[in-house]
Enzyme design. Sequence first.
Site, PDB file in Angstrom:
ATOM      1  N   GLU A 112     -13.178   4.992   4.070  1.00 35.80           N
ATOM      2  CA  GLU A 112     -13.223   4.311   5.358  1.00 35.80           C
ATOM      3  C   GLU A 112     -14.399   4.739   6.222  1.00 35.80           C
ATOM      4  O   GLU A 112     -14.723   4.081   7.211  1.00 35.80           O
ATOM      5  CB  GLU A 112     -11.891   4.524   6.063  1.00 35.80           C
ATOM      6  CG  GLU A 112     -10.774   3.886   5.220  1.00 35.80           C
ATOM      7  CD  GLU A 112      -9.390   4.285   5.617  1.00 35.80           C
ATOM      8  OE1 GLU A 112      -9.242   5.336   6.235  1.00 35.80           O
ATOM      9  OE2 GLU A 112      -8.456   3.539   5.300  1.00 35.80           O
ATOM     10  N   ARG A 151      -9.453  -0.731   7.305  1.00 36.08           N
ATOM     11  CA  ARG A 151     -10.367   0.187   6.633  1.00 36.08           C
ATOM     12  C   ARG A 151     -10.777   1.347   7.539  1.00 36.08           C
ATOM     13  O   ARG A 151     -11.961   1.631   7.727  1.00 36.08           O
ATOM     14  CB  ARG A 151     -11.610  -0.534   6.124  1.00 36.08           C
ATOM     15  CG  ARG A 151     -12.244   0.263   4.987  1.00 36.08           C
ATOM     16  CD  ARG A 151     -13.408  -0.436   4.354  1.00 36.08           C
ATOM     17  NE  ARG A 151     -13.854   0.327   3.212  1.00 36.08           N
ATOM     18  CZ  ARG A 151     -14.161  -0.204   2.036  1.00 36.08           C
ATOM     19  NH1 ARG A 151     -14.052  -1.477   1.835  1.00 36.08           N
ATOM     20  NH2 ARG A 151     -14.578   0.568   1.059  1.00 36.08           N
ATOM     21  N   CYS A 152      -9.776   1.974   8.124  1.00 31.11           N
ATOM     22  CA  CYS A 152     -10.071   3.187   8.882  1.00 31.11           C
ATOM     23  C   CYS A 152      -8.772   3.936   9.046  1.00 31.11           C
ATOM     24  O   CYS A 152      -7.697   3.384   8.889  1.00 31.11           O
ATOM     25  CB  CYS A 152     -10.643   2.851  10.260  1.00 31.11           C
ATOM     26  SG  CYS A 152      -9.465   2.107  11.364  1.00 31.11           S
ATOM     27  N   GLN A 172       0.830  -1.199   0.000  1.00 32.30           N
ATOM     28  CA  GLN A 172       0.000   0.000   0.000  1.00 32.30           C
ATOM     29  C   GLN A 172       0.872   1.259   0.000  1.00 32.30           C
ATOM     30  O   GLN A 172       0.407   2.334  -0.324  1.00 32.30           O
ATOM     31  CB  GLN A 172      -0.935   0.002   1.223  1.00 32.30           C
ATOM     32  CG  GLN A 172      -2.002  -1.084   1.157  1.00 32.30           C
ATOM     33  CD  GLN A 172      -2.942  -1.096   2.346  1.00 32.30           C
ATOM     34  OE1 GLN A 172      -3.122  -2.126   2.972  1.00 32.30           O
ATOM     35  NE2 GLN A 172      -3.565   0.026   2.672  1.00 32.30           N
TER      36      GLN A 172
END
Lengths: 806, 287
Positions: free
Chosen positions: A760, A384-385, A237
Amino acid sequence: MNDLTPTREQRSAALEGMGCKRKRVEDIRFTQGKGNYVDDVKLPGMLHGDFVRSPHPHARVKKIDDSEALKVPGVLAVITAETLKTVNLAWMPTLAGDVQMVLADGKVLFQNQEVAFVVATDRYAADDGINKVIVEYEPLPPLVDPFKSMDADAPVLREDLVGKTTGAHGPRKHHNHIFEWTVGDKELTDAAFKKAEVTIKEMISYHRTHPSPLETCQCVCSFDKIKGELTIYGTFQAPHVIRTVVSLIAKLPEQKIHVIAPDIGGGFGNKVGAYPGYICAAVASIVTGKPVKWVEDRIENLTATSFARDYHMTTEIAATKDGKVTGLRVHVLADHGAFDACADPSKWPAGFFNIVTGSYDFPTAHLAVDGVYTNKAPGGVAYRCSFRVTEAAYCIERAMDILAQKLNMDPAELRLKNFIKPEQFPYHSALGWEYDSGDYHTAMRKMMETTGYAALRKEQAEKRAAFKRGETREIMGLGVSFFTEIVGAGPSKNCDILGIAMFDSCEIRLHPTGAGIARMGTKSQGQGHETTWAQIIATEIGIPADNIMVEEGNTDTAPYGLGTYGSRSTPVAGAAIAMAARKIKAKAQMIAAYKLEVHEDDLEFDIDGFRVKGLPEKFMSMKDICWAAYNSVPPGMEPGLEAVSYYDPPNMTYPFGAYLCVMDIDVDTGVYKVRRFYALDDCGTRINPMIIEGQVHGGLTEAFAIAMGQEIRYDEVGNVVTGSFMDFFMPTAVETPHWETDFTVTPSPHHPIGAKGVGESPNVGGVPAFSNAVNDAFSFLGATHIQMPHDFWRNWKAAKDLGAVA
Amino acid sequence: MIPGSFSYHRPASVADAVKLLSDLGDDARPLAGGHSLVPMMKLRLATPAHLVDLHGIAALKGIRRDGNNLVIGAMTTQHELLASDDIAQSVPILHEAVLLIADPQVRYRGTIGGNVANGDPGNDMPALMMTLGATYRLEGAGGARDVAAADFYQGAYFTALEPGEILTSVSVPVPAVGHGYAYEKLKRKVGDYATAAAAVVLTLSGGKVATCSIGLTNVHETPLLATDAAKAVIGTSLDAATLKKAAAAAEAIMAPAADARGPVEYRKHVGGIMVTRALQRAAAKAK
């Protein structure tokens, strides 16, 4: 002008710029199976590596015997910590300031920890080899419960830290303590609680879960001995950070390291950090002189590389009798597993958990976080945050519901009463953040009106009465959630990773025919950057999005950036794109002025070119300006049309949203049905509404999974019992509820295009909505707080504990 | 998740398959749909030296009538069961239960023979076959024999199959015209094994239960026939007290393991509920 002259609307539409539901250009290859993922990379002579892993959660490694393994046909090498010590790589730094064993060095600290790396000519031989490596262990008592980690007689997990009373984030209180992090005014907060008319206190746990992207972590490392260059294809990522980290720990010159992140099948935070597989594959390639591939399987992914959450949040709110909050006090016990391998910006050991005051005007607050070691896999990453934001949102949104219940107030009304008001922005929170913009009341009221909230409450009251009369065995819950996220890490004044400021970048190069290429420091894992980045450029400079090729992930060609996670791409790289585009536009304006023979101040930008003010027929299109940039620029100007921007954001962005979940639960079986889920998101300026909708759908689905059953569970002796999708809840389309999406638009005042990021938000806001729905359903039977995950049997148990089931 | 090496055989007849299995002995395993065996091999929990793939044997495919029985070849896939009008019309509970097996991809590959022969208490077909009074044809070096489904299951993954024997077909007696049926399965998600499931086949006479058979899935180390529960409803109109009695009788023989689906108490409790619901739905369907 004639009938064939395109209208302004037609010209604007032709660009497919911001606001357009442009179809995702990357899907052409993804939907035809033509993506290029790491496991598709096949280099000549490539070898395969695989791990021998520990069956014990805590044990001393007495002996590793690789003699039988080396006899297996095709097995070339067995790498152990002893091998790695010769190149000083037995341990590696984590992003959280800790160190982590690459391969077991004297001890194993969690089940499935990497013990040895078998290198072979194919994957079958590697696995055959693994089964022939004999490791002698001496089991040690495992530490599983974080609440027992700081007991006086708790086993010593990290022998490398014995005697070290200070860690990366200050003093350590115990041999299993990692850090204590405090924020806020303790005295003022304690005083607020002392004089409070009403208080609530609850231990709210956010269980351990896992990002579990469909594509697991993997890499191919190829070392060229002649050139001294290392090429790494990996599921990264943040490819640029990986290159720097590899350079620093492997002592290779950074220009001789090429990191390439090809297509990625989902990241969700799992692919930010560095894992032992990367180091071992690189070392194996250096040792053998051949490319080495390492591909994690599902069990390894779920049990060894990263987890998320495991936050245990003792939460207190002080309030007046009529429901005005006056103070917030939170203590978090954070279970990081065997090594602190959080992917947080350096100065933030608990990420941005101090967004825990949420959307409410708390005059004072105090937060303390204690990080501890246990015999579990290391982490925890931001699934996902933004860093620890979903934990914070869950904490405050659950606590507000508990307060509403205590005050006998409607949870939506309590929130409306305590929201930060529009005129208070920019708002300085009690725990130190400056919220950029928001209009919470409008969003909340829109949610309530659209869903018919009042009518749903009325229906719930009737159903509760019917339940009490014994006419139904079904209970109904309304889960309200109003979240404020903090994304876009981040400003260099408070965010860095290993000393690198968290800016991001864009380079745009336009070609003579009115087309171009744009490269960024971010890396899409499915977010659709190839589509949306081109849309920003299209609107900013008037070149159709279809004419802009977007490229990310190759550290040799892309400008340096910190990557994609924490919803930072749009707030940071999105701004860099706009700024680079504006540099191009400024030069284009000079060229147009020269060609149209006017002063550049006499020009105005008009959709896809520059027009002389007051003389509508005198117009030069961007397409023509591109051509001119390569043959007739003003005297003294360099030819060409390209620009680079490195954007250091002045502040974070603060997306928000109002969610409602309507759930029915059969108390006899615990089976729930999500009758309705409404999600209103305000992410500021909307670049591509279709992609936003897709992101919201995906994030809500993950939120649903987490709240309703997705759990990494250990038994009492430290065995991880959720190592496959048979045990780890991964909902299919059948279980996934229908999503209703909506929006308001409150642009960020400091962002060049006003965008805030959205990927997110649905996970951050979704989890409390589901959990509040379950808790709300049971509240009339006397429940105050039921811990997640809310799977069927736990719902039944809640009903049974409350006396609703015989 | 990488299997060890093995030899692969693909016989063309039952006789060849039986001969291979008896020649190769314990090191050989027959391969049907592979949904159970292949994952076990990938985890190296099963390490057969030889796989005898049954896909090349045409005689093991197909559905035919034999008097009052439907005879289903062992290698008939679940998808083929669903596509059969004969099954849908004469044994509709089979159609209903097969639809609850995982997802279409699994059903394209999964076979009825593999499902019933593996002895996995989580599989849906074994309890259903017991409920329907089905018999299995087993063929080995010593010839063929028929074993009732009710006598086939001895323990988790232990069955009446002798070494070298293959289950070649399943014979299902067609239930009486006008019978009621239901397969109630509680599962966490598509593709999951049942937390608990109950199969009911019954007939009514004058509004009262005349005959009844109840099978239970995944609440014991073997599939179960809940005979006491079935007896308890005979002659009743399934009033609340009877349903309660039947559920209690069924729960009394359950011994599920605690797992991620829930603790023992929960799995038994919902097992009883599945029985109740299956009885009610079956009665509503009976004519």
